[in-house]
Write an enzyme that holds these catalytic residues in place. Structure first.
Site, mmCIF file in Angstrom:
data_model
loop_
_atom_site.group_PDB
_atom_site.id
_atom_site.type_symbol
_atom_site.label_atom_id
_atom_site.label_comp_id
_atom_site.label_asym_id
_atom_site.label_seq_id
_atom_site.Cartn_x
_atom_site.Cartn_y
_atom_site.Cartn_z
ATOM 1 N N HIS A 119 -4.049 5.591 3.585
ATOM 2 C CA HIS A 119 -4.686 4.332 3.229
ATOM 3 C C HIS A 119 -3.896 3.133 3.733
ATOM 4 O O HIS A 119 -4.461 2.184 4.296
ATOM 5 C CB HIS A 119 -4.865 4.236 1.718
ATOM 6 C CG HIS A 119 -5.703 3.064 1.294
ATOM 7 N ND1 HIS A 119 -5.174 1.861 0.927
ATOM 8 C CD2 HIS A 119 -7.053 2.930 1.197
ATOM 9 C CE1 HIS A 119 -6.145 1.021 0.614
ATOM 10 N NE2 HIS A 119 -7.297 1.644 0.761
ATOM 11 N N ASP B 210 0.835 -1.192 0.000
ATOM 12 C CA ASP B 210 0.000 0.000 0.000
ATOM 13 C C ASP B 210 0.876 1.251 0.000
ATOM 14 O O ASP B 210 1.894 1.296 -0.702
ATOM 15 C CB ASP B 210 -0.953 -0.016 1.191
ATOM 16 C CG ASP B 210 -2.346 0.442 0.811
ATOM 17 O OD1 ASP B 210 -2.493 1.641 0.546
ATOM 18 O OD2 ASP B 210 -3.256 -0.391 0.771
ATOM 19 N N SER C 22 -11.678 -2.379 -0.581
ATOM 20 C CA SER C 22 -10.310 -2.331 -0.076
ATOM 21 C C SER C 22 -10.297 -2.275 1.439
ATOM 22 O O SER C 22 -9.250 -2.453 2.061
ATOM 23 C CB SER C 22 -9.559 -1.118 -0.639
ATOM 24 O OG SER C 22 -9.994 0.070 -0.027
#
Length: 1063
Positions: free
Chosen positions: A258, A227, A423
């Site tokens: 994120h 990520d 996600s």
């Protein structure tokens, strides 16, 4: 360069936990324009700008194996030395990352002005597998007022910019937070009262604290997060083993949030607690703070994950390209090395056929999203897989669903935030998998297949939801733990049974019974092999019908993977009705027995091979063969989709979604049309082979919609003969204009050339070849507009017109806008009397009927604005029963059929590359030529081995993994947690504010650890007190109570009253 733009309407999921850019407001903020408040127009849009470009002169050279840097350089040098260009300038681009010191299977090479010949010479080297351009991806987010509010708002459309395509579903993979951006926050929408679950945390909702109390916290399991990185001193994490940077930025920290959120869901130790706080976190930073990534970064990072022997890998990215070979090959290699990959299924729901890769692969755990009320999240992508079309049928995906809407996770620096998207659901499962792996004493039993087997066998099925939405159901952590801890290596099937009578779970199979003479029903079953990374099917699967349940009324054919690798393979089951059941109605049952063998480990006590036999129960509903007029045949064979080629959308207004990638199947983007036809009593079958391969005397109508493929000459001849003998034809066409096709071209990253569509929305020149014998043809005109037909509101979306039609036919015309002129010259003009619909009865005795319509968008779920199912009903009444609808034959819009003798018909685009993807054309000097007509599919029906025994009535509850006894696995006595639901008050935050420091679970500060001790000691003290008191009471001698003599005067009074004493 490719540029895309995604517009995501926040609606009920307005942003919270994230600050919008200056000027952006949420809900009914008074600072917004009046038109944006107080109505359904009060929407705010999260706008994602996405662009992808090829890196000039840089190429990824993939090798056939892993070689040292010196060997790789030597192979490339020798290959380029043999190239014709002696002055070729090239050098190997240094890759400064943790994997650079290890052998690799690819190299990044800079070749200045490389010619196609040089690249071809490079690929011809025996140790070089593939040469592809280096790719660069950009993403940016910003909040803007919505230009396209939801109904009933209807603002005037702005003039489009046709020079560039824009897409929310780009060719390359994107993060799968809601909105296809990196993340999308959910929170308050002050103008509404929402029902919102108010849970503790997702790990505790799924009862992870039960396993924590047993001492299982993820210890010893290596989990990788691919990520945006993670800050070094984030307070939520206690066991970050390694942070690696694969980008060109000199930082390991997360600048977006994120990656931190995903890592927190998996392994946070406090506040918003993760599943496995003691797991070894390996952070792979593969995106920059500018949201940029390169293919080579991912490939290097994947290789390093293999070297580090990662156990679990979370990948919250995806895209529609399941033919991206370097990426798909590397995923297979990862799972072959026992890396359990968990990936988001996609955010392209509620449309069917929208699965993202790699989550759609058999060896990957694909995760869909639900909300806290156990509803499938609207954004969660749906199955089926489209790899297998047109000849086969898609597999069941997602594998499992879990919470993905409003989930809490770690904030960028501290605290918590709530986000939504698949996600988010993906790390929930990745965290659960990490925790589950730590509970197994024999870690050798844990592999990608055994973990998936445990998850899907333990999943809780959601009521009223079909298998292409929920997979096997909702994640059940405790049941999965029980299964894993009584697991032995075995094979299993997904789905584990075939019940064509079970609705709605087995939709679409349960939506239509089978009958003699119909196309075989194909069910694509995945074989999961928990015994080893490779395996095979022993002998052949055996078909055993149950005679008491009429199993001999069906025929079964089976095809399967010759090799099961990695960890999985396919079992395609074709079911047909035997001739003796042509007029019979009832239920038939049987089962297929499959034996799987895998090589045993060298140190195994078994030695040789491990074998596992599994049973696939089959149950079908049979009806008598319907009349010809009720049978409709859908032509799937002539539909093409992305990947591998660039096949554009049928509606040119949909700039944010240019790719036709949903399969064009009656169970994907034509699902609503299929459901409507079934409700009207029609039986719809799918033709996955050439037109020469079906018996036309069995069908009333052949339905061709949005066809992009060419036709074999033999197909054209046979169709003409079939229509003369009574078969009818309905064609829904779409736009085709070579000038417009050139206008929407883009730069192809693989060939480094400008890439134009190989067809338009449909292949009109091929359709014209098919229908020309009756004097019919479509034009290359491109039209759009609203109109009314037979009292129905209609919208013509980038359709074509009818150029030629027989003079005794019925033709309907409407006034429409010339969209082609708008695309090419940005000018607007209205064309009167555009022929869009034609009906024709062929002159031969007993001949069929033909209906043409120039636009398919009104029956396509992808971008349908106004459906025209009523028109399809009317056309089927005409073709099947020769009943001309009066609303059409006497319409005021009826015009004389166009002769079109002087107007030229559309020609194929010069230099198109359709032959590269076509099943009909092949490359040839000059123009491509048709291939030889392939043989029709021939099924080898299995020889039945009948059983004279009763079949189980409920196939779902009857199924379970072998040797799994849930009662043998002890659990603490805990009450299952169910989140409460209450309405949010106006202005109340949708986030859950839970004080930090003291939380349930084993890793919530010293106070949390001492609470069970004090509780136990207190209980012991109370118990001791009662025991002592009870002992004292029993040890005292009994004393006789003295008898009290009653007074004389009281006795006399009682006797006088005549009553007995009541003392």
């Amino acid at each position: 360069m490719l540029r895309f733009s995604a517009l995501v309407f926040l609606g009920l999921l307005a942003a919270a936990g994230t600050e919008p850019e200056p000027g952006a407001r949420l809900g009914s903020d008074p600072t917004l324009p009046p038109s944006a408040t107080g109505s359904n127009c009060s929407q705010l849009t999260l706008k994602l700008e996405f662009s992808s470009e090829v890196v000039e002169d840089e190429y990824i050279v993939a090798f056939t194996g892993y070689f040292s840097a010196k060997a790789r350089s030597l192979y490339i040098s020798r290959a380029l030395r043999s190239a014709a260009d002696a002055h070729l300038e090239w050098h190997i681009v240094p890759r400064e990352n943790p994997a650079s010191d290890f052998p690799s299977d690819f190299e990044l090479v800079h070749i200045l002005r490389a010619s196609p010949g040089s690249l071809l010479t490079l690929e011809e080297h025996p140790y070089i597998k593939r040469v592809t351009p280096q790719r660069k991806v950009f993403r940016t987010l910003k909040y803007v007022p919505s230009p396209e509010p939801t109904a009933p708002c209807n603002p005037a459309p702005e003039t489009p910019k046709w020079q560039s395509w824009q897409s929310s579903r780009p060719f390359r993979r994107t993060s799968l937070s809601l909105g296809s951006g990196f993340w999308h926050a959910t929170g308050r929408h002050s103008s509404r009262r929402l029902l919102r679950a108010i849970p503790r945390h997702v790990a505790q909702i799924l009862q992870a604290d039960v396993l924590w109390q047993m001492g299982h916290t993820g210890s010893g399991v290596k989990v990788a997060v691919f990520d945006t990185g993670l800050s070094e001193k984030h307070p939520h994490f206690k066991n970050v083993k390694e942070r690696t940077n694969w980008t060109n930025e000199k930082t390991l920290d997360d600048g977006l949030g994120h990656g931190t959120f995903v890592a927190g869901v998996i392994a946070s130790m406090r506040e918003c607690q993760g599943f496995a706080p003691d797991s070894e976190l390996h952070i792979f930073r593969v995106f920059t703070n500018n949201q940029v990534s390169y293919t080579s970064w991912f490939l290097d990072a994947f290789n390093y994950a293999i070297l580090k022997k990662i156990d679990v890998l979370n990948l919250s990215i995806g895209g529609p390209d399941f033919m991206d070979h370097p990426f798909v090959d590397k995923v297979w290699e990862l799972t072959a090395n026992k890396v359990i990959m968990v990936s988001a299924i996609g955010n392209d729901g509620p449309l069917y056929g929208t699965l993202n890769n790699p989550a759609d692969q058999m060896d990957v755990i694909g995760v869909g999203g639900i909300d806290f009320e156990d509803n499938i999240a609207r954004f969660s992508s749906r199955g089926m897989t489209t790899w297998e079309l047109p000849g086969g049928y898609g597999r069941v995906k997602p594998d499992i669903v879990t919470y993905g809407s409003g989930v809490r996770g770690s904030g960028l620096k501290e605290g918590c935030r709530s986000l939504s998207g698949t996600s988010v659901a993906s790390p929930v499962v990745a965290g659960a998998v990490t925790l589950l792996a730590s509970t197994v004493l024999n870690r050798e039993l844990v592999n990608p297949a055994s973990m998936k087997q445990a998850l899907i066998a333990s999943a809780r099925r959601l009521p009223g939801v079909n298998m292409f939405e929920q997979g096997h159901g909702k994640l059940d952590l405790i049941r999965a733990y029980q299964i894993l801890n009584s697991y032995r290596p075995q094979a299993s099937l997904s789905p584990s049974y075939i019940d064509l009578t079970e609705c709605p779970y087995m939709w679409p199979y349960c939506s239509q019974p089978i009958y003699y003479g119909g196309m075989p029903t194909i069910v694509n079953v995945t074989i999961l092999n928990g015994m080893g990374v490779t395996g095979r099917i022993v002998d052949k699967p055996v078909w055993q019908p149950y005679l008491p349940q009429n199993g001999d009324h069906i025929d079964v054919a089976v095809s399967y993977s010759p090799v099961l690798w990695p960890w999985a393979g396919y079992l395609a089951v074709s079911i047909s009705v035997a001739k003796k059941a042509a007029s019979w109605e009832g239920v038939a049952q049987g089962h297929v027995m499959v034996t799987v063998a895998s090589p045993a480990d060298n140190d195994s006590e078994v030695g040789g091979e491990l074998t596992s036999t599994v049973k696939l129960p089959i149950k079908v509903k049979i009806v008598p063969t319907p009349p010809r007029s009720k049978r409709v045949l859908w032509d799937q064979y002539h539909n093409l989709r992305y990947p591998p080629g660039y096949f554009p959308r049928d509606n040119l207004r949909m700039k944010n979604d240019p790719l036709d990638w949903n399969g064009d199947h009656i169970h994907t983007n034509f699902r609503d049309m299929y459901q409507h036809l079934r409700s009207m009593g029609y039986f719809v079958e799918v033709l996955g082979a050439p037109i020469t391969c079906f018996d036309a005397s069995q069908y009333g109508t052949l339905l061709m919609v949005d066809s992009e493929e060419e036709y074999f000459p033999e197909e054209i001849t046979k169709l003409r003969r079939d229509i003369d003998n009574g078969l009818s034809l309905i064609v829904f066409s779409d736009w085709y204009n070579t000038s417009v096709m050139r206008k929407v071209k883009f730069y192809d990253e693989n060939t480094r050339q400008w890439w134009m569509p190989d067809t338009g929305g449909a292949n009109v020149p091929a359709l014209n070849d098919l229908i020309s014998v009756w004097g019919m043809a479509f034009s290359d005109g491109l039209y759009e507009g609203d109109f009314t037909l037979a009292d129905h509101d209609m919208y013509y979306a980038s359709g074509c017109s009818i150029a030629r039609f027989p003079e005794d036919g019925i033709v309907i015309a409407k006034n429409l806008k010339d969209q082609g002129l708008e695309v090419l010259k940005q000018e607007t003009a209205v064309v009167e009397g555009v022929p869009i619909l034609g009906l024709y009865q062929t002159p031969s005795d007993g001949g069929g009927r033909i209906a043409l319509y120039g636009d398919s968008n009104c029956i396509d779920d992808s971008h349908r604005q106004k459906d025209c199912f009523w028109l399809l009903d009317a056309l089927l009444q005409y073709t099947s029963y020769s009943m001309t609808p009066p609303s059409l034959s006497h319409s005021h819009s009826r015009v004389a059929p166009p002769a079109g003798a002087d107007s030229p018909l559309p020609q194929r685009l010069e230099g198109n590359h359709l032959y590269r993807y076509s099943k009909v054309l092949e490359a040839h000097l000059g123009d491509p030529k048709p291939r030889p007509l392939p043989a029709c599919p021939h099924l080898s029906w299995a020889k039945p081995q009948p059983l004279n025994e009763t079949a189980p009535s409920n196939l779902w509850k009857h199924q379970k993994l072998l040797s799994v006894d849930l009662d043998k696995v002890a659990l603490p006595n805990v009450k299952p947690y169910r989140p409460q639901v209450r309405p949010l008050s106006p202005g109340e935050s949708g986030a859950w504010d839970i004080p930090g420091g003291i939380m349930p679970g084993r890793y919530n500060q010293e106070v949390g650890q001492t609470i069970p001790v004090f509780a136990f000691l207190g209980a012991m003290v109370v118990l001791s007190f009662f025991v002592v008191q009870l002992t004292k009471a029993k040890s005292k001698p009994k004393r006789r109570k003295p008898r009290i003599k009653r007074p004389t005067y009281l006795q006399q009074q009682t006797a006088a009253a005549g009553k007995n004493p009541t003392v």
